[in-house]
Design a protein around this motif. Structure first.
Motif, PDB file in Angstrom:
ATOM      1  N   MET A   1     -35.714  14.916  55.393  1.00 15.47           N
ATOM      2  CA  MET A   1     -34.517  15.524  54.815  1.00 15.47           C
ATOM      3  C   MET A   1     -34.837  16.236  53.503  1.00 15.47           C
ATOM      4  O   MET A   1     -34.340  17.330  53.238  1.00 15.47           O
ATOM      5  CB  MET A   1     -33.449  14.456  54.588  1.00 15.47           C
ATOM      6  N   SER A  17     -25.673  16.724  49.920  1.00 12.13           N
ATOM      7  CA  SER A  17     -26.296  15.737  50.788  1.00 12.13           C
ATOM      8  C   SER A  17     -25.908  14.334  50.385  1.00 12.13           C
ATOM      9  O   SER A  17     -25.763  14.027  49.197  1.00 12.13           O
ATOM     10  CB  SER A  17     -27.824  15.879  50.735  1.00 12.13           C
ATOM     11  N   LYS A  20     -28.150  11.202  54.492  1.00 10.17           N
ATOM     12  CA  LYS A  20     -28.236  11.192  55.952  1.00 10.17           C
ATOM     13  C   LYS A  20     -27.875  12.542  56.549  1.00 10.17           C
ATOM     14  O   LYS A  20     -28.401  12.931  57.583  1.00 10.17           O
ATOM     15  CB  LYS A  20     -27.322  10.114  56.524  1.00 10.17           C
ATOM     16  N   ILE A  37     -29.131  16.783  60.118  1.00  9.03           N
ATOM     17  CA  ILE A  37     -28.801  15.387  60.372  1.00  9.03           C
ATOM     18  C   ILE A  37     -30.112  14.624  60.504  1.00  9.03           C
ATOM     19  O   ILE A  37     -30.954  14.961  61.331  1.00  9.03           O
ATOM     20  CB  ILE A  37     -27.970  15.238  61.660  1.00  9.03           C
ATOM     21  N   SER A  38     -30.291  13.602  59.701  1.00 13.69           N
ATOM     22  CA  SER A  38     -31.553  12.854  59.717  1.00 13.69           C
ATOM     23  C   SER A  38     -31.555  11.823  60.845  1.00 13.69           C
ATOM     24  O   SER A  38     -30.524  11.518  61.446  1.00 13.69           O
ATOM     25  CB  SER A  38     -31.755  12.150  58.375  1.00 13.69           C
ATOM     26  N   GLY A  39     -32.731  11.304  61.133  1.00 16.74           N
ATOM     27  CA  GLY A  39     -32.846  10.168  62.043  1.00 16.74           C
ATOM     28  C   GLY A  39     -33.437  10.456  63.394  1.00 16.74           C
ATOM     29  O   GLY A  39     -33.788   9.526  64.132  1.00 16.74           O
ATOM     30  N   ALA A  40     -33.545  11.729  63.793  1.00 15.53           N
ATOM     31  CA  ALA A  40     -34.129  12.041  65.107  1.00 15.53           C
ATOM     32  C   ALA A  40     -35.649  11.923  65.042  1.00 15.53           C
ATOM     33  O   ALA A  40     -36.260  12.072  63.978  1.00 15.53           O
ATOM     34  CB  ALA A  40     -33.724  13.440  65.541  1.00 15.53           C
ATOM     35  N   SER A  41     -36.261  11.675  66.194  1.00 14.95           N
ATOM     36  CA  SER A  41     -37.714  11.545  66.230  1.00 14.95           C
ATOM     37  C   SER A  41     -38.410  12.894  66.103  1.00 14.95           C
ATOM     38  O   SER A  41     -39.582  12.967  65.724  1.00 14.95           O
ATOM     39  CB  SER A  41     -38.147  10.861  67.538  1.00 14.95           C
ATOM     40  N   LYS A  43     -37.388  17.512  65.739  1.00 12.08           N
ATOM     41  CA  LYS A  43     -36.344  18.523  65.545  1.00 12.08           C
ATOM     42  C   LYS A  43     -35.662  18.853  66.859  1.00 12.08           C
ATOM     43  O   LYS A  43     -36.313  19.035  67.878  1.00 12.08           O
ATOM     44  CB  LYS A  43     -36.972  19.786  64.939  1.00 12.08           C
ATOM     45  N   HIS A  46     -28.455  20.415  67.455  1.00 11.02           N
ATOM     46  CA  HIS A  46     -27.313  19.533  67.683  1.00 11.02           C
ATOM     47  C   HIS A  46     -26.158  20.297  68.312  1.00 11.02           C
ATOM     48  O   HIS A  46     -25.691  19.969  69.397  1.00 11.02           O
ATOM     49  CB  HIS A  46     -26.878  18.893  66.359  1.00 11.02           C
TER      50      HIS A  46
END
Length: 294
Positions: A1, A17, A20, A37-41, A43, A46
């Motif tokens: 991020m 920001s 997250k 949006i953070s957290g995906a393994s 890019k 969405h």
């Protein structure tokens, strides 16, 4: 991020920001242009948000065009209409007023043979007198798709957009039907869906050049430009973002006030990328959402 916030603020956008989710806006606008949006393994795209009207008709036409109406993804409000196209790309359609017209910048004047419009003054100030380049608006996005013309059919038949031009079945460009830049959503052929680039308007070709050079120097990443497209006519400079997709500065885009008076052209492969410019980077058309390596 943190890498994303640094990249997009270096590009001239304003960031907000919570750690997250990061939201980025052009100066003076009251809507987001980019959301991270953070957290995906890895890019991945969405969704794409569009201003629209006639949402009931769009909902009915979506099923006919091979898509589906869906509920809002987690963390997003149920306002407007959420739809998914046949390839899984999600669109969020919202009824809202158009943005206020931005203030006009200085006119970009070019002296030419038998066409002298600037006299007794320099066109260019010393480089240190220019402020950092700040985008005016998000003009368009280009998405990867396994079937370019099928994606075009969905946005034209379901969302009511218009095909402006294409180059065979390799790349295609679509616009709104009234008062639109040459393209709002474009599609490029790939093994799967994904996000290729977001393109931001600046005042003139000089700002394309200055903004691109400054962002390349700050990011240390790959770039393509300065150049000019055949399709759309815009000057461009692309800079690669932290995940392999691209940020584009553009100026002087073709404009379509009434799509009913426009005739699409099918261009040859030689005009699908640029009319002139530097050599294309080897991974410019690589879809990192399908294949992370290159």
């Amino acid at each position: 991020m943190d890498d994303g916030i640094r990249f997009y603020t270096d590009a001239g956008l304003e960031a907000e920001s919570d750690g997250k989710v990061a939201r980025f806006r052009c100066t003076g606008q009251e809507r987001d242009s980019i959301i991270l949006i953070s957290g995906a393994s890895k890019k991945r795209l969405h969704h794409v948000a569009l201003r629209a009207n006639g949402l009931d008709k769009i909902a009915a036409d979506t099923a006919t065009a091979g898509g589906s109406v869906i509920t809002a993804p987690d963390g997003f409000e149920e306002d407007g209409l959420w739809v998914r196209d046949p390839h899984g790309v999600v669109y969020h359609l919202v009824e809202r007023p158009a943005d206020a017209a931005p203030a006009a910048g200085e006119s970009f004047e070019i002296n030419g043979p038998c066409r002298i419009i600037r006299t007794r003054r320099s066109a260019i100030k010393p480089s240190g007198q220019y402020p950092p380049v700040r985008p005016i608006k998000l003009g368009h996005v280009l998405l990867f798709t396994p079937d370019v013309m099928a994606s075009v059919r969905f946005v034209t038949e379901a969302l009511g957009m218009g095909l402006t031009d294409h180059a065979q079945d390799v790349v295609a460009f679509t616009c709104a039907r009234k008062d639109s830049d040459h393209h709002v959503i474009a599609f490029a052929k790939s093994a799967g869906s994904g996000f290729h680039h977001a393109s931001f308007q600046v005042n003139d070709p000089d700002e394309v050049g200055r903004g691109g050079a400054a962002l390349v120097a700050k990011s240390g990443r790959g770039d393509w430009g300065f150049g000019r497209h055949t399709v759309g006519s815009n000057f461009f400079h692309y800079i690669q973002d932290p995940w392999g997709s691209w940020f584009e500065y553009y100026a002087d885009m073709d404009y379509i006030d009434d799509y009913a008076l426009w005739s699409p052209t099918n261009y040859g492969p030689e005009d699908s990328m640029a009319n002139w410019g530097p050599k294309l980077p080897p991974d410019f058309i690589h879809n990192y959402e399908v294949d992370p390596g290159c």
